[in-house]
Design a protein around this motif. Structure first.
Motif, PDB file in Angstrom:
ATOM      1  N   LEU A 147      12.095  19.655   5.222  1.00 46.79           N
ATOM      2  CA  LEU A 147      13.265  19.306   5.624  1.00 46.79           C
ATOM      3  C   LEU A 147      14.774  19.168   4.350  1.00 46.79           C
ATOM      4  N   MET A 171       2.378   3.347  15.066  1.00 48.94           N
ATOM      5  CA  MET A 171       2.355   4.885  14.762  1.00 48.94           C
ATOM      6  C   MET A 171       1.289   4.894  14.194  1.00 48.94           C
ATOM      7  N   ALA A 182      14.736  14.217   9.300  1.00 45.76           N
ATOM      8  CA  ALA A 182      14.714  13.745   8.239  1.00 45.76           C
ATOM      9  C   ALA A 182      15.747  13.145   6.996  1.00 45.76           C
ATOM     10  N   ARG A 193      11.677   6.312   9.402  1.00 48.65           N
ATOM     11  CA  ARG A 193      13.065   6.986   8.951  1.00 48.65           C
ATOM     12  C   ARG A 193      14.188   8.290  10.268  1.00 48.65           C
ATOM     13  N   GLU A 194      12.631   9.206   9.660  1.00 46.79           N
ATOM     14  CA  GLU A 194      12.696  10.184  10.645  1.00 46.79           C
ATOM     15  C   GLU A 194      12.796  10.307  12.074  1.00 46.79           C
ATOM     16  N   HIS A 207       0.318   3.349   1.980  1.00 45.27           N
ATOM     17  CA  HIS A 207       0.579   3.764   3.089  1.00 45.27           C
ATOM     18  C   HIS A 207       1.967   3.506   4.224  1.00 45.27           C
ATOM     19  N   ASP A 208       2.891   2.484   2.960  1.00 46.59           N
ATOM     20  CA  ASP A 208       3.169   1.242   3.296  1.00 46.59           C
ATOM     21  C   ASP A 208       4.698   2.199   3.542  1.00 46.59           C
ATOM     22  N   ILE A 209       4.628   3.169   2.394  1.00 46.00           N
ATOM     23  CA  ILE A 209       5.986   3.739   1.994  1.00 46.00           C
ATOM     24  C   ILE A 209       6.264   5.101   2.729  1.00 46.00           C
ATOM     25  N   TRP A 210       4.971   5.763   2.751  1.00 44.45           N
ATOM     26  CA  TRP A 210       4.921   7.283   3.907  1.00 44.45           C
ATOM     27  C   TRP A 210       5.630   6.658   5.507  1.00 44.45           C
ATOM     28  N   ALA A 211       4.957   5.580   5.270  1.00 45.41           N
ATOM     29  CA  ALA A 211       5.606   4.513   6.943  1.00 45.41           C
ATOM     30  C   ALA A 211       6.655   4.472   6.918  1.00 45.41           C
ATOM     31  N   GLU A 212       7.313   4.605   6.274  1.00 44.08           N
ATOM     32  CA  GLU A 212       8.714   3.567   6.121  1.00 44.08           C
ATOM     33  C   GLU A 212       9.627   5.196   6.168  1.00 44.08           C
ATOM     34  N   LEU A 213       9.107   6.041   5.405  1.00 46.77           N
ATOM     35  CA  LEU A 213       9.878   7.269   5.048  1.00 46.77           C
ATOM     36  C   LEU A 213       9.625   8.118   7.114  1.00 46.77           C
ATOM     37  N   ALA A 214       8.561   8.292   7.422  1.00 39.50           N
ATOM     38  CA  ALA A 214       8.124   8.466   8.304  1.00 39.50           C
ATOM     39  C   ALA A 214       8.854   8.097   9.409  1.00 39.50           C
ATOM     40  N   VAL A 224       3.478  13.579   5.863  1.00 38.84           N
ATOM     41  CA  VAL A 224       5.031  13.154   5.782  1.00 38.84           C
ATOM     42  C   VAL A 224       5.325  14.037   4.617  1.00 38.84           C
ATOM     43  N   ARG A 240       1.156  -1.102   0.446  1.00 38.71           N
ATOM     44  CA  ARG A 240      -0.130  -0.075   0.461  1.00 38.71           C
ATOM     45  C   ARG A 240       1.101   1.547   0.224  1.00 38.71           C
ATOM     46  N   LEU A 255       8.558  16.439   5.291  1.00 41.30           N
ATOM     47  CA  LEU A 255       9.788  15.323   4.479  1.00 41.30           C
ATOM     48  C   LEU A 255      10.800  16.892   3.683  1.00 41.30           C
ATOM     49  N   VAL A 266       9.314  -1.776  -0.503  1.00 39.98           N
ATOM     50  CA  VAL A 266       8.684  -0.359   0.157  1.00 39.98           C
ATOM     51  C   VAL A 266      10.315   0.316   1.200  1.00 39.98           C
TER      52      VAL A 266
END
Lengths: 114, 114, 114, 114
Positions: free
Chosen positions: D16, D1, C103, C96-97, C87-94, D9, C85, D13, D65
């Motif tokens: 930043l 989260m 960021a 890492r932050e 969302h999985d990518i945005w969650a991964e980016l968040a 997100v 999904r 990002l 991902v």
């Protein structure tokens, strides 16, 4: 260096690469690459091709030569990994010439291939 | 076909490609590519490299040969466009061998290059 | 057009793409892409990324926008194909932050990953 | 989260990343990337796209991902470098929907574009 033929350079490189296929991964960069597997070799081909693209767009002649050499090296590794001989590629290029009567891209319909 | 050398195939192809550089864009695929400019040639190199990567990951030996031939063809066009001779690439590969004493990737620190 | 959020546009697009996954391949470009399989979808992602790279090097702002939109579209198709999904990518980016406190690219040692 | 929106997100990002554009290159990975220039940023986009392609072909969901997050991050850097706002991309995607009446790839004839 006297001008050495493409044949001589590519044949010798390919033999050396093939010798590294089953060598100890710690013994060389190339042995390590084979050990890691096809996806790591393919990744390097993709990266070096991007470098060639960028060098060409920037008009950096020296960088085009260096990055093209990197790309050719990793292509030879990819071919060895897939049990393809360099000669198979030259034969395919020669075959297309024969078919079209000229050294022309054959215009296969890429969209219809799977 | 008798086995023709890499040298013979690549030299002949490169000469034919060079002849197309200033030909009427309507006369051939390659003449059109030169006419469109470096970025279109570079785009094809990037696309064909992606195809080689995908064929390798799928383990499709025949497709690796076909896509590698496509990639080699477009690399020759990119070299001609940049006034690089194929021999320059083979000489660079041979030079690295000489430097390292073995046909080994020289491990230039890619992160430090600009 | 009023400024629509990234969320709204990407969510709607993703839903429409998912609907095409099992649709008749003749019904749309996207349905055909799913039908041809993962390697065709991946090929498009590789091609569109090359286009973004070239547009950036040429400094063509309008082309960067168009090619980035093409790339985003095909990334959404690739994610749908892999049952990922957005969302999985945005969650991964968040995530890492959160890990780095800023960021910032986390500098994973890419050479050591397999 | 809790589920944070794509908008939240990506906006955070991007802000930043923009702050790092003129920061001391020694201060962060991203500041260094901006300092090195467009071709280094484009190179990273090309490399990460290759990684996404390979992860997809291998069917490695977790890697898709991770590599997609890497690709998105470097795309945001490329957009900032080119003075493109992420919103420009979402607006282009929404515009195409409006034109076609459906969220369908518009089938622009890519061969005819320069």
């Amino acid at each position: 260096m006297a001008e050495e033929s493409a044949q001589a350079v590519l044949d010798r490189l390919f033999r050396l690469i093939e010798q590294r296929r089953l060598a100890d991964p710690a013994s060389s960069y190339t042995a390590k690459l084979f050990h890691r597997g096809t996806h790591r070799i393919a990744k390097k081909v993709g990266e070096e091709a991007t470098e060639v693209v960028i060098a060409a767009l920037r008009g950096k002649r020296e960088r085009i030569v260096e990055e093209s050499a990197d790309l050719m090296y990793h292509l030879l590794v990819l071919w060895a990994d897939a049990h393809v001989r360099p000669h198979d590629i030259w034969a395919e290029l020669a075959r297309r010439e024969g078919v079209s009567g000229v050294a022309e891209h054959t215009g296969r319909n890429e969209e219809d291939r799977d």
